[in-house]
Enzyme design. Sequence first.
Site, PDB file in Angstrom:
ATOM      1  N   GLU A 204      15.591 -24.293  22.026  1.00 33.62           N
ATOM      2  CA  GLU A 204      15.792 -25.482  21.193  1.00 33.62           C
ATOM      3  C   GLU A 204      17.279 -25.686  20.858  1.00 33.62           C
ATOM      4  O   GLU A 204      18.074 -24.753  20.935  1.00 33.62           O
ATOM      5  CB  GLU A 204      14.989 -25.338  19.890  1.00 33.62           C
ATOM      6  CG  GLU A 204      15.464 -24.155  19.044  1.00 33.62           C
ATOM      7  CD  GLU A 204      14.697 -23.977  17.742  1.00 33.62           C
ATOM      8  OE1 GLU A 204      13.931 -24.859  17.355  1.00 33.62           O
ATOM      9  OE2 GLU A 204      14.894 -22.928  17.104  1.00 33.62           O
TER      10      GLU A 204
ATOM     11  N   ARG B 174       0.835  -1.220   0.000  1.00 34.45           N
ATOM     12  CA  ARG B 174       0.000   0.000   0.000  1.00 34.45           C
ATOM     13  C   ARG B 174       0.865   1.263   0.000  1.00 34.45           C
ATOM     14  O   ARG B 174       0.551   2.225  -0.708  1.00 34.45           O
ATOM     15  CB  ARG B 174      -0.968  -0.020   1.175  1.00 34.45           C
ATOM     16  CG  ARG B 174      -2.003  -1.140   0.979  1.00 34.45           C
ATOM     17  CD  ARG B 174      -3.351  -0.765   1.485  1.00 34.45           C
ATOM     18  NE  ARG B 174      -4.337  -1.739   1.041  1.00 34.45           N
ATOM     19  CZ  ARG B 174      -5.426  -2.062   1.704  1.00 34.45           C
ATOM     20  NH1 ARG B 174      -5.675  -1.504   2.861  1.00 34.45           N
ATOM     21  NH2 ARG B 174      -6.279  -2.937   1.206  1.00 34.45           N
TER      22      ARG B 174
ATOM     23  N   ILE C  40      10.286 -15.142  14.343  1.00 32.21           N
ATOM     24  CA  ILE C  40       9.919 -15.195  15.767  1.00 32.21           C
ATOM     25  C   ILE C  40      11.157 -15.197  16.666  1.00 32.21           C
ATOM     26  O   ILE C  40      11.067 -14.967  17.857  1.00 32.21           O
ATOM     27  CB  ILE C  40       9.028 -16.421  16.100  1.00 32.21           C
ATOM     28  CG1 ILE C  40       9.785 -17.741  15.892  1.00 32.21           C
ATOM     29  CG2 ILE C  40       7.733 -16.378  15.334  1.00 32.21           C
ATOM     30  CD1 ILE C  40       9.093 -18.931  16.565  1.00 32.21           C
ATOM     31  N   ASP C  41      12.335 -15.471  16.068  1.00 32.27           N
ATOM     32  CA  ASP C  41      13.546 -15.678  16.885  1.00 32.27           C
ATOM     33  C   ASP C  41      14.121 -14.396  17.498  1.00 32.27           C
ATOM     34  O   ASP C  41      14.934 -14.472  18.408  1.00 32.27           O
ATOM     35  CB  ASP C  41      14.640 -16.344  16.047  1.00 32.27           C
ATOM     36  CG  ASP C  41      14.218 -17.715  15.551  1.00 32.27           C
ATOM     37  OD1 ASP C  41      13.321 -18.321  16.160  1.00 32.27           O
ATOM     38  OD2 ASP C  41      14.791 -18.189  14.546  1.00 32.27           O
TER      39      ASP C  41
ATOM     40  N   GLY D 213      13.873 -20.377  18.707  1.00 33.81           N
ATOM     41  CA  GLY D 213      14.831 -19.279  18.852  1.00 33.81           C
ATOM     42  C   GLY D 213      16.087 -19.499  18.038  1.00 33.81           C
ATOM     43  O   GLY D 213      16.918 -18.608  17.931  1.00 33.81           O
TER      44      GLY D 213
HETATM   45  O1  F6P Z   1      13.733 -19.228  12.219  1.00 34.03           O
HETATM   46  C1  F6P Z   1      12.498 -19.523  12.723  1.00 34.03           C
HETATM   47  C2  F6P Z   1      12.457 -20.945  13.202  1.00 34.03           C
HETATM   48  O2  F6P Z   1      11.142 -21.150  13.660  1.00 34.03           O
HETATM   49  C3  F6P Z   1      13.474 -21.316  14.278  1.00 34.03           C
HETATM   50  O3  F6P Z   1      13.068 -20.891  15.540  1.00 34.03           O
HETATM   51  C4  F6P Z   1      13.526 -22.808  14.129  1.00 34.03           C
HETATM   52  O4  F6P Z   1      14.767 -23.315  14.537  1.00 34.03           O
HETATM   53  C5  F6P Z   1      13.334 -23.004  12.656  1.00 34.03           C
HETATM   54  O5  F6P Z   1      12.698 -21.854  12.161  1.00 34.03           O
HETATM   55  C6  F6P Z   1      12.494 -24.223  12.314  1.00 34.03           C
HETATM   56  O6  F6P Z   1      12.475 -24.348  10.948  1.00 34.03           O
HETATM   57  P1  F6P Z   1      11.517 -25.315  10.100  1.00 34.03           P
HETATM   58  O7  F6P Z   1      10.310 -24.539   9.732  1.00 34.03           O
HETATM   59  O8  F6P Z   1      12.345 -25.648   8.912  1.00 34.03           O
HETATM   60  O9  F6P Z   1      11.210 -26.483  10.970  1.00 34.03           O
END
Ligand code: F6P
Length: 320
Positions: free
Chosen positions: A224, A26, A127-128, A171
């Site tokens: 993770e 937009r 989201i990280d 993350g």
């Molecule tokens: O980069 C965003 C993310 O959600 C990370 O937090 C995670 O390690 C990764 O992507 C997971 O990726 P996929 O969608 O390939 O499982």
Amino acid sequence: MKRTIGILTSGGDAPGMNAAIRAVARAGLARGFDVYGIYDGYKGLVEGNYYKMNKSSVSDILFRGGTILGTARLPEFVEDAVQMKAIEQMEKVGMDSLVVIGGDGTYRGAYDLSKKGISCIGIPATIDNDCPGTDYTIGFNTALNTIVEAVDKLRDTSASHHRCSVVQVMGNHCGDLALYSSICCGAEIVITPEVGFNEYEVIENLKEFDRQKKHNHSIVIVTEKLTNVEALAKKISAETSFSGRATVLGHIQRGGSPVPFDRLLASRIGDYAVEILANGASNRCVGIRSDSMISTPIAQALVQPKEFEQNLYDMLERLA
Ligand code: F6P
């Protein structure tokens, strides 16, 4: 000459990507650009999978999770020949500029195309919260909200059963989701990549809680890729008085309607991206710093490590 912007989303999706697409489309149309939506990130660009957008192409998406453009990861985009194919596809419709929405992998593609003469602007959406050049990435606050809701529920059941809930959050290599959610949920222990994982210390801390009758249950939030949370929960059951349970929140953290903060952030960043593009900027990524819009050279953002907020970690320890 009329300028033409292509918009793509790439890497893992994040709530608020749609709000960013809307803002760029937009703002671009309002400033007289032609605007194209590119499907499936750099893959769609290489394949010429794009369409011309008008104002209503982005109606009713502000509040939707995911990305209407689809996203993909294309490791081959580091190759010169693949980048040249993308540029050929852009030339077909006179697309001279790209706004790429994603994380650092997304920025890398924009950096390479900028060096080949395409005007590129990066928008941080993951989201990280692991993009330098911004206090917050689009999607981080929504994911944080999702985690907090889930952990609040886990606390109810943990407290009832004298349990220790080990919760694994996303993350990648950034501990912000774990750190911020630990503060918001009052987690007793947080484990992040920046602080490191020491299993012995975690077990000893839990034993100490019990000795001091400090907590009748506990929440451990862990980023993770640091440890196997199932194995950690079993060890907690075997070696402490708590019964351990593991929960992996997984991809649920990436979904859902963006919270107002992310809608606002995406709208401001998207509008600002077009503003600096219109003023001749290229090879920069935009962000928010102390509530002001800023832009940083992509090259700098790619090498700058994301700062860990040690002050927040220290505060968490004081408050636990
Ligand atoms: O980069 C965003 C993310 O959600 C990370 O937090 C995670 O390690 C990764 O992507 C997971 O990726 P996929 O969608 O390939 O499982």
